[in-house]
Design an enzyme around this catalytic site. Structure first.
Site, PDB file in Angstrom:
ATOM      1  N   LYS A 104     -57.801  19.482   2.089  1.00  0.00           N
ATOM      2  CA  LYS A 104     -58.928  18.949   1.331  1.00  0.00           C
ATOM      3  C   LYS A 104     -58.459  17.720   0.547  1.00  0.00           C
ATOM      4  O   LYS A 104     -57.443  17.769  -0.154  1.00  0.00           O
ATOM      5  CB  LYS A 104     -59.460  20.023   0.378  1.00  0.00           C
ATOM      6  CG  LYS A 104     -60.773  19.650  -0.304  1.00  0.00           C
ATOM      7  CD  LYS A 104     -61.269  20.795  -1.166  1.00  0.00           C
ATOM      8  CE  LYS A 104     -62.554  20.421  -1.895  1.00  0.00           C
ATOM      9  NZ  LYS A 104     -62.994  21.477  -2.822  1.00  0.00           N
ATOM     10  N   HIS A 106     -60.462  15.891  -1.669  1.00  0.00           N
ATOM     11  CA  HIS A 106     -61.255  15.573  -2.853  1.00  0.00           C
ATOM     12  C   HIS A 106     -61.417  16.834  -3.694  1.00  0.00           C
ATOM     13  O   HIS A 106     -61.283  17.954  -3.179  1.00  0.00           O
ATOM     14  CB  HIS A 106     -62.642  15.035  -2.458  1.00  0.00           C
ATOM     15  CG  HIS A 106     -63.454  15.999  -1.665  1.00  0.00           C
ATOM     16  ND1 HIS A 106     -63.242  16.209  -0.315  1.00  0.00           N
ATOM     17  CD2 HIS A 106     -64.463  16.841  -2.034  1.00  0.00           C
ATOM     18  CE1 HIS A 106     -64.096  17.120   0.123  1.00  0.00           C
ATOM     19  NE2 HIS A 106     -64.843  17.533  -0.893  1.00  0.00           N
TER      20      HIS A 106
END
Length: 224
Positions: A104, A106
């Site tokens: 991931k 963000h």
């Protein structure tokens, strides 16, 4: 066999997680039994499952560790349920951690979800079942990349007692390759011992025909 292990075998059958019949595995092997941990779907089932794992972890590794790591995806609910059960049964708080299949980039970034893993942490890995060791092959380097981490061992629910990639069992291969202990709540030998020719809720789960099929399967794929 310990009482909780007998209860766990009954629990797998009741939850329709452990089934007997004619199944084709991912490996292509034709098997007379099949285990699908994805069939644990209710809150009460997950609570019980976590308690059985907690007892087995206590027996094999003690509770002197920091993080319970469940490889994505099935290992995620296992790690959460078992961390809660360890707290409930033994009043010990361990952190849970899992990996993401995709990093991931963000918000809560990175490859891990749950607790971070840091230098000095002692980790127990939790999975449903291991046939080839492929999951450990993927997650072992992820855990080790987090720092100076000790992996105390791997716990699975069922030892299928069959060859992995070579002549040894998948759990034995994991020990050889990664130097970590690998254990199960119960083995298929335990299952057969407990269920063979035993009436269970008005039904014989392992009758002579199924026992013969299991014996033939191990003749072909069992550990020598």
């Amino acid at each position: 066999m310990e009482q909780y292990k007998q209860e766990f075998i009954n629990f797998m059958v009741e939850a329709n997680v452990l089934k007997f019949g004619d199944f084709t595995l991912k490996s292509g092997r034709k098997s007379p039994f099949f285990m699908n941990a994805g069939a644990y779907v209710t809150g009460s089932q997950l609570r019980k499952l976590g308690q059985y794992y907690a007892r087995a972890i206590h027996d094999y590794y003690g509770l002197d560790f920091d993080v319970l790591f469940g490889p994505a995806y099935k290992g995620i609910p296992l790690s959460v349920a078992t961390a809660m059960a360890i707290s409930e049964l033994y009043s010990v708080d361990v952190r849970y951690c899992s990996n993401r299949k995709e990093i991931k980039d963000h918000g809560d970034t990175g490859i891990l979800l749950g607790s971070p893993i840091k230098d000095g942490d002692r980790v127990v890995i939790i999975e449903d079942v291991t046939t080839s060791g492929k999951s450990i092959e993927e997650t072992f380097p992820i855990i080790k990349a987090q720092g100076d981490v000790t992996i105390k061992g791997l716990i699975v629910s069922l030892n299928r007692m069959e060859r992995g990639k070579g002549e040894k069992s998948a759990l034995a291969e994991i020990k050889d390759l990664y130097g970590i202990e690998a254990n199960a709540i119960v083995s298929m030998a335990d299952v057969v011992e407990h269920l063979y020719r035993r009436d269970y809720h008005g039904k014989m789960v392992i009758d002579d025909a199924i026992k013969t099929a299991i014996d033939a399967y191990y003749e072909q794929y069992g550990v020598k």
